[in-house]
Design an enzyme around this catalytic site. Structure first.
Site, PDB file in Angstrom:
ATOM      1  N   LYS A 192       0.927  -1.264  -0.079  1.00 21.12           N
ATOM      2  CA  LYS A 192      -0.112  -0.091   0.070  1.00 21.12           C
ATOM      3  C   LYS A 192       0.957   1.415  -0.206  1.00 21.12           C
ATOM      4  O   LYS A 192       0.437   2.302  -0.487  1.00 21.12           O
ATOM      5  CB  LYS A 192      -1.006  -0.092   1.236  1.00 21.12           C
ATOM      6  CG  LYS A 192      -0.297  -0.272   2.630  1.00 21.12           C
ATOM      7  CD  LYS A 192       0.206   1.097   3.257  1.00 21.12           C
ATOM      8  CE  LYS A 192       0.700   0.744   4.556  1.00 21.12           C
ATOM      9  NZ  LYS A 192       1.034   2.066   5.322  1.00 21.12           N
ATOM     10  N   GLU A 282       8.847   3.847   3.477  1.00 20.32           N
ATOM     11  CA  GLU A 282       8.948   2.696   3.126  1.00 20.32           C
ATOM     12  C   GLU A 282       8.837   2.257   1.814  1.00 20.32           C
ATOM     13  O   GLU A 282       9.281   1.416   1.147  1.00 20.32           O
ATOM     14  CB  GLU A 282       8.243   1.746   4.036  1.00 20.32           C
ATOM     15  CG  GLU A 282       8.996   1.528   5.480  1.00 20.32           C
ATOM     16  CD  GLU A 282      10.124   0.632   5.588  1.00 20.32           C
ATOM     17  OE1 GLU A 282      10.592   0.409   4.645  1.00 20.32           O
ATOM     18  OE2 GLU A 282      10.514   0.562   6.777  1.00 20.32           O
TER      19      GLU A 282
END
Length: 334
Positions: A192, A282
Protein backbone atom coordinates in the site's frame (compact mmCIF):
# COMPACT_ATOMS: atom_id res chain seq x y z
CA UNK A 1 5.51 -8.13 39.45
CA UNK A 2 4.50 -6.70 36.07
CA UNK A 3 4.83 -8.89 32.99
CA UNK A 4 7.72 -7.64 30.83
CA UNK A 5 7.59 -6.90 27.10
CA UNK A 6 10.66 -5.88 25.08
CA UNK A 7 10.16 -3.37 22.28
CA UNK A 8 12.95 -3.13 19.70
CA UNK A 9 12.84 0.19 17.86
CA UNK A 10 11.78 3.56 19.24
CA UNK A 11 10.61 5.51 16.22
CA UNK A 12 7.20 7.13 16.51
CA UNK A 13 5.32 3.88 15.76
CA UNK A 14 7.44 1.89 18.18
CA UNK A 15 6.94 4.52 20.87
CA UNK A 16 3.22 4.54 20.15
CA UNK A 17 2.70 0.80 20.60
CA UNK A 18 5.14 0.62 23.51
CA UNK A 19 3.06 3.33 25.21
CA UNK A 20 -0.14 1.40 24.50
CA UNK A 21 1.30 -1.71 26.15
CA UNK A 22 2.62 0.33 29.10
CA UNK A 23 -0.83 1.84 29.57
CA UNK A 24 -2.22 -1.69 29.81
CA UNK A 25 0.03 -2.38 32.78
CA UNK A 26 2.96 -4.18 31.16
CA UNK A 27 6.54 -3.31 32.07
CA UNK A 28 7.83 -2.29 28.64
CA UNK A 29 11.53 -1.85 27.93
CA UNK A 30 12.17 0.07 24.72
CA UNK A 31 15.44 -0.49 22.91
CA UNK A 32 17.16 1.50 20.15
CA UNK A 33 20.70 1.72 18.80
CA UNK A 34 20.53 5.51 18.80
CA UNK A 35 22.14 6.43 22.12
CA UNK A 36 21.22 10.09 21.72
CA UNK A 37 17.53 9.23 21.31
CA UNK A 38 17.54 6.88 24.30
CA UNK A 39 19.27 9.51 26.45
CA UNK A 40 16.67 12.07 25.42
CA UNK A 41 13.81 9.70 26.25
CA UNK A 42 15.35 8.94 29.64
CA UNK A 43 16.07 12.53 30.65
CA UNK A 44 13.34 14.60 29.00
CA UNK A 45 10.55 12.01 29.35
CA UNK A 46 9.25 12.96 25.92
CA UNK A 47 9.67 11.51 22.43
CA UNK A 48 11.10 14.16 20.06
CA UNK A 49 8.48 13.42 17.38
CA UNK A 50 5.55 13.72 19.81
CA UNK A 51 6.80 16.04 22.58
CA UNK A 52 3.25 16.68 23.81
CA UNK A 53 2.86 13.05 24.95
CA UNK A 54 4.35 12.25 28.39
CA UNK A 55 6.14 8.93 28.79
CA UNK A 56 4.23 6.38 30.85
CA UNK A 57 6.02 5.32 34.06
CA UNK A 58 5.79 1.65 32.98
CA UNK A 59 7.96 2.42 29.93
CA UNK A 60 11.76 2.49 30.30
CA UNK A 61 14.57 2.62 27.74
CA UNK A 62 17.97 1.11 27.05
CA UNK A 63 20.60 0.73 24.34
CA UNK A 64 21.46 -2.74 25.67
CA UNK A 65 19.41 -5.32 23.73
CA UNK A 66 20.26 -8.10 26.18
CA UNK A 67 18.85 -6.00 29.02
CA UNK A 68 15.72 -5.27 27.01
CA UNK A 69 14.87 -8.89 26.19
CA UNK A 70 15.95 -10.52 29.47
CA UNK A 71 12.95 -12.31 31.04
CA UNK A 72 10.58 -10.73 28.50
CA UNK A 73 7.38 -12.68 27.84
CA UNK A 74 7.05 -11.08 24.40
CA UNK A 75 9.33 -9.25 21.97
CA UNK A 76 7.94 -6.63 19.59
CA UNK A 77 9.95 -5.07 16.77
CA UNK A 78 9.35 -1.62 15.34
CA UNK A 79 12.44 -0.91 13.24
CA UNK A 80 12.52 -0.07 9.53
CA UNK A 81 12.21 -2.91 7.02
CA UNK A 82 15.91 -2.46 6.23
CA UNK A 83 16.72 -2.75 9.93
CA UNK A 84 14.95 -5.99 10.72
CA UNK A 85 17.76 -8.21 9.42
CA UNK A 86 20.60 -6.62 11.46
CA UNK A 87 18.37 -6.35 14.53
CA UNK A 88 17.32 -10.00 14.22
CA UNK A 89 20.94 -11.04 13.73
CA UNK A 90 21.91 -9.17 16.88
CA UNK A 91 19.01 -10.72 18.77
CA UNK A 92 20.12 -14.19 17.64
CA UNK A 93 23.44 -13.70 19.43
CA UNK A 94 21.51 -13.11 22.66
CA UNK A 95 18.64 -15.58 22.59
CA UNK A 96 16.67 -18.06 20.53
CA UNK A 97 13.03 -17.21 19.94
CA UNK A 98 10.93 -18.96 22.57
CA UNK A 99 8.37 -16.21 23.21
CA UNK A 100 6.01 -14.41 20.80
CA UNK A 101 7.89 -12.14 18.38
CA UNK A 102 5.64 -9.49 16.89
CA UNK A 103 6.52 -7.74 13.63
CA UNK A 104 4.97 -4.29 13.27
CA UNK A 105 7.08 -2.96 10.37
CA UNK A 106 5.82 -2.97 6.79
CA UNK A 107 8.02 -3.74 3.81
CA UNK A 108 9.80 -6.23 1.57
CA UNK A 109 13.55 -6.68 1.78
CA UNK A 110 15.41 -5.21 -1.17
CA UNK A 111 17.34 -7.56 -3.45
CA UNK A 112 16.11 -10.74 -1.71
CA UNK A 113 12.37 -10.07 -2.05
CA UNK A 114 11.81 -11.63 1.38
CA UNK A 115 8.97 -10.61 3.64
CA UNK A 116 10.06 -9.46 7.08
CA UNK A 117 8.72 -12.64 8.67
CA UNK A 118 10.76 -14.70 6.21
CA UNK A 119 13.92 -12.84 7.23
CA UNK A 120 13.31 -13.76 10.87
CA UNK A 121 12.76 -17.44 9.99
CA UNK A 122 15.90 -17.43 7.83
CA UNK A 123 17.94 -16.19 10.80
CA UNK A 124 16.33 -18.16 13.64
CA UNK A 125 15.29 -21.31 11.78
CA UNK A 126 11.92 -22.85 10.91
CA UNK A 127 11.03 -23.49 14.56
CA UNK A 128 10.75 -19.71 15.01
CA UNK A 129 7.59 -19.70 12.87
CA UNK A 130 5.48 -20.86 15.82
CA UNK A 131 6.39 -17.68 17.73
CA UNK A 132 5.94 -15.20 14.88
CA UNK A 133 3.13 -12.66 14.83
CA UNK A 134 2.32 -9.76 12.52
CA UNK A 135 0.42 -6.60 13.44
CA UNK A 136 -0.85 -4.44 10.59
CA UNK A 137 -3.75 -2.27 9.50
CA UNK A 138 -4.83 1.38 9.27
CA UNK A 139 -2.99 2.93 12.19
CA UNK A 140 -1.60 6.46 12.26
CA UNK A 141 0.65 6.65 15.32
CA UNK A 142 -0.40 10.11 16.49
CA UNK A 143 -4.08 9.13 16.44
CA UNK A 144 -3.41 5.96 18.43
CA UNK A 145 -1.42 7.97 20.99
CA UNK A 146 -4.42 10.27 21.42
CA UNK A 147 -6.64 7.29 22.16
CA UNK A 148 -8.67 7.64 18.96
CA UNK A 149 -10.49 4.44 17.91
CA UNK A 150 -8.37 2.21 15.68
CA UNK A 151 -8.82 -1.27 14.18
CA UNK A 152 -5.92 -3.53 13.19
CA UNK A 153 -5.28 -7.20 12.49
CA UNK A 154 -2.99 -9.67 14.21
CA UNK A 155 -1.79 -12.71 12.34
CA UNK A 156 0.24 -15.72 13.48
CA UNK A 157 0.82 -19.29 12.39
CA UNK A 158 0.37 -20.70 15.89
CA UNK A 159 -3.07 -20.26 17.57
CA UNK A 160 -1.54 -19.89 21.04
CA UNK A 161 0.84 -17.19 19.81
CA UNK A 162 -2.06 -15.43 18.10
CA UNK A 163 -4.11 -15.45 21.29
CA UNK A 164 -1.25 -14.08 23.43
CA UNK A 165 -0.53 -11.22 21.03
CA UNK A 166 -4.22 -10.45 20.59
CA UNK A 167 -4.76 -10.22 24.34
CA UNK A 168 -1.66 -8.06 24.83
CA UNK A 169 -2.64 -5.37 22.33
CA UNK A 170 -6.43 -5.29 22.61
CA UNK A 171 -7.88 -2.21 24.34
CA UNK A 172 -11.31 -0.53 24.26
CA UNK A 173 -10.06 1.84 21.53
CA UNK A 174 -7.44 -0.36 19.84
CA UNK A 175 -9.50 -3.10 18.23
CA UNK A 176 -7.51 -6.19 17.25
CA UNK A 177 -8.95 -8.70 14.78
CA UNK A 178 -7.32 -12.12 14.26
CA UNK A 179 -6.39 -13.19 10.72
CA UNK A 180 -4.60 -16.47 9.94
CA UNK A 181 -3.20 -15.28 6.57
CA UNK A 182 0.12 -13.91 7.81
CA UNK A 183 1.63 -13.51 4.36
CA UNK A 184 -1.41 -11.64 3.05
CA UNK A 185 -1.40 -9.34 6.07
CA UNK A 186 2.29 -8.61 5.53
CA UNK A 187 1.93 -7.93 1.80
CA UNK A 188 -1.04 -5.62 2.25
CA UNK A 189 0.90 -3.43 4.64
CA UNK A 190 3.96 -3.35 2.42
CA UNK A 191 2.43 -2.74 -1.01
CA UNK A 192 0.00 0.00 0.00
CA UNK A 193 2.94 2.36 0.53
CA UNK A 194 3.70 2.30 -3.21
CA UNK A 195 0.13 3.29 -4.04
CA UNK A 196 0.32 6.01 -1.39
CA UNK A 197 3.29 7.56 -3.21
CA UNK A 198 1.20 7.58 -6.40
CA UNK A 199 -1.65 9.27 -4.53
CA UNK A 200 0.77 11.86 -3.18
CA UNK A 201 1.90 12.61 -6.72
CA UNK A 202 -1.75 13.05 -7.67
CA UNK A 203 -2.17 15.48 -4.76
CA UNK A 204 0.93 17.36 -5.83
CA UNK A 205 -0.56 17.95 -9.27
CA UNK A 206 -3.97 18.81 -7.78
CA UNK A 207 -5.71 16.10 -9.80
CA UNK A 208 -8.57 15.93 -7.29
CA UNK A 209 -10.52 13.25 -5.48
CA UNK A 210 -11.72 11.40 -8.58
CA UNK A 211 -8.17 10.65 -9.67
CA UNK A 212 -7.11 9.68 -6.16
CA UNK A 213 -10.02 7.29 -5.68
CA UNK A 214 -9.22 5.72 -9.03
CA UNK A 215 -5.62 5.18 -7.96
CA UNK A 216 -6.71 3.60 -4.67
CA UNK A 217 -9.15 1.25 -6.39
CA UNK A 218 -6.81 0.19 -9.18
CA UNK A 219 -3.98 0.06 -6.65
CA UNK A 220 -5.95 -2.41 -4.56
CA UNK A 221 -6.46 -4.47 -7.72
CA UNK A 222 -2.67 -4.58 -8.21
CA UNK A 223 -2.10 -5.59 -4.60
CA UNK A 224 -4.68 -8.38 -4.85
CA UNK A 225 -3.12 -9.72 -8.06
CA UNK A 226 0.34 -9.70 -6.48
CA UNK A 227 -0.87 -11.35 -3.28
CA UNK A 228 -2.77 -14.06 -5.16
CA UNK A 229 0.35 -15.04 -7.11
CA UNK A 230 2.18 -15.18 -3.77
CA UNK A 231 -0.41 -17.70 -2.48
CA UNK A 232 -2.21 -15.31 -0.15
CA UNK A 233 -5.97 -15.17 0.37
CA UNK A 234 -7.45 -12.40 -1.81
CA UNK A 235 -10.11 -11.66 0.83
CA UNK A 236 -7.36 -10.61 3.26
CA UNK A 237 -6.69 -7.63 1.00
CA UNK A 238 -10.34 -6.57 1.22
CA UNK A 239 -9.98 -6.15 4.96
CA UNK A 240 -8.05 -3.99 7.40
CA UNK A 241 -4.60 -5.18 6.30
CA UNK A 242 -5.36 -4.32 2.68
CA UNK A 243 -8.14 -1.87 1.87
CA UNK A 244 -8.21 -0.36 5.36
CA UNK A 245 -4.49 0.38 5.51
CA UNK A 246 -4.50 1.53 1.89
CA UNK A 247 -7.27 4.09 2.49
CA UNK A 248 -5.67 5.54 5.61
CA UNK A 249 -2.22 5.81 4.05
CA UNK A 250 -3.46 7.34 0.81
CA UNK A 251 -5.89 9.86 2.30
CA UNK A 252 -4.24 10.87 5.58
CA UNK A 253 -2.34 14.15 5.75
CA UNK A 254 -0.04 12.41 8.27
CA UNK A 255 1.12 9.70 5.84
CA UNK A 256 4.83 10.05 5.09
CA UNK A 257 4.54 8.05 1.83
CA UNK A 258 1.79 10.33 0.53
CA UNK A 259 3.78 13.39 1.63
CA UNK A 260 6.80 12.02 -0.21
CA UNK A 261 4.83 11.62 -3.44
CA UNK A 262 3.50 15.15 -3.16
CA UNK A 263 6.99 16.57 -2.66
CA UNK A 264 8.47 14.88 -5.73
CA UNK A 265 5.46 16.02 -7.78
CA UNK A 266 6.31 19.55 -6.69
CA UNK A 267 9.83 19.20 -8.05
CA UNK A 268 11.96 17.77 -5.27
CA UNK A 269 14.41 14.98 -5.98
CA UNK A 270 14.00 11.66 -4.18
CA UNK A 271 16.87 12.55 -1.83
CA UNK A 272 15.45 16.00 -1.10
CA UNK A 273 11.98 14.63 -0.37
CA UNK A 274 13.34 11.94 1.96
CA UNK A 275 15.41 14.55 3.80
CA UNK A 276 12.40 16.87 4.10
CA UNK A 277 10.28 14.14 5.70
CA UNK A 278 13.09 13.06 8.01
CA UNK A 279 11.73 9.57 8.59
CA UNK A 280 11.91 6.32 6.64
CA UNK A 281 9.65 6.31 3.56
CA UNK A 282 9.11 2.57 3.18
CA UNK A 283 7.34 2.83 -0.17
CA UNK A 284 10.56 3.97 -1.85
CA UNK A 285 12.26 0.69 -0.95
CA UNK A 286 9.23 -1.54 -1.42
CA UNK A 287 8.73 -0.18 -4.95
CA UNK A 288 12.03 -1.72 -6.05
CA UNK A 289 11.34 -5.11 -4.45
CA UNK A 290 7.74 -5.29 -5.67
CA UNK A 291 8.71 -4.30 -9.21
CA UNK A 292 11.41 -6.99 -9.36
CA UNK A 293 9.07 -9.69 -8.02
CA UNK A 294 6.24 -8.62 -10.34
CA UNK A 295 8.58 -8.67 -13.33
CA UNK A 296 9.83 -12.15 -12.41
CA UNK A 297 6.30 -13.52 -12.09
CA UNK A 298 4.94 -11.50 -15.05
CA UNK A 299 2.35 -9.67 -12.92
CA UNK A 300 0.92 -6.60 -14.65
CA UNK A 301 1.23 -3.77 -12.10
CA UNK A 302 1.18 -0.46 -14.01
CA UNK A 303 1.00 1.86 -10.99
CA UNK A 304 3.82 0.07 -9.19
CA UNK A 305 5.88 -0.02 -12.39
CA UNK A 306 5.34 3.70 -12.92
CA UNK A 307 6.44 4.56 -9.39
CA UNK A 308 9.49 2.31 -9.72
CA UNK A 309 10.51 4.00 -12.98
CA UNK A 310 10.09 7.49 -11.51
CA UNK A 311 12.17 6.60 -8.43
CA UNK A 312 14.85 4.39 -9.96
CA UNK A 313 15.01 5.16 -13.68
CA UNK A 314 14.46 8.94 -13.51
CA UNK A 315 11.29 8.73 -15.58
CA UNK A 316 9.70 12.14 -15.92
CA UNK A 317 6.58 12.16 -13.73
CA UNK A 318 4.45 13.72 -16.47
CA UNK A 319 5.51 10.95 -18.86
CA UNK A 320 4.64 8.35 -16.25
CA UNK A 321 1.18 9.85 -15.76
CA UNK A 322 0.61 9.96 -19.52
CA UNK A 323 1.63 6.31 -19.85
CA UNK A 324 -0.93 5.29 -17.23
CA UNK A 325 -3.73 7.32 -18.78
CA UNK A 326 -3.03 6.05 -22.29
CA UNK A 327 -3.22 2.36 -21.43
CA UNK A 328 -5.89 0.36 -23.22
CA UNK A 329 -9.02 -0.09 -21.12
CA UNK A 330 -10.45 -3.54 -20.49
CA UNK A 331 -13.17 -5.22 -18.48
CA UNK A 332 -12.91 -4.18 -14.85
CA UNK A 333 -12.05 -7.20 -12.75
CA UNK A 334 -11.59 -6.93 -9.01
Amino acid sequence: MKEKIAYLGMGIWGFCLASLLANKGYHVVGWARNAELIAQLQTEKRHPQVPDVPIHPNLSFTTDMAEAVENASMIVEGVSSAGIRPVSEQLKTITNLNVPFVITSKGIEQHTGLLLSEIVVEIFGNDASQYLGYLSGPSIAREVLKGCPCSVVISAYNPDTLKKIHNAFLTPTFRVYPNSDLKGVALGGALKNIIAIACGISDGFRFGDNAKSGLVTRGLHEIRKFATIMNCRPDTLNGLAGLGDLCTTCFSSLSRNTKFGKLIAQGMTVAQAKAEIGMVVEGVYTALSAYQIAKHHKIDMPITTGIYRVLYENLDIQEGIAALLQRNTKEEYL
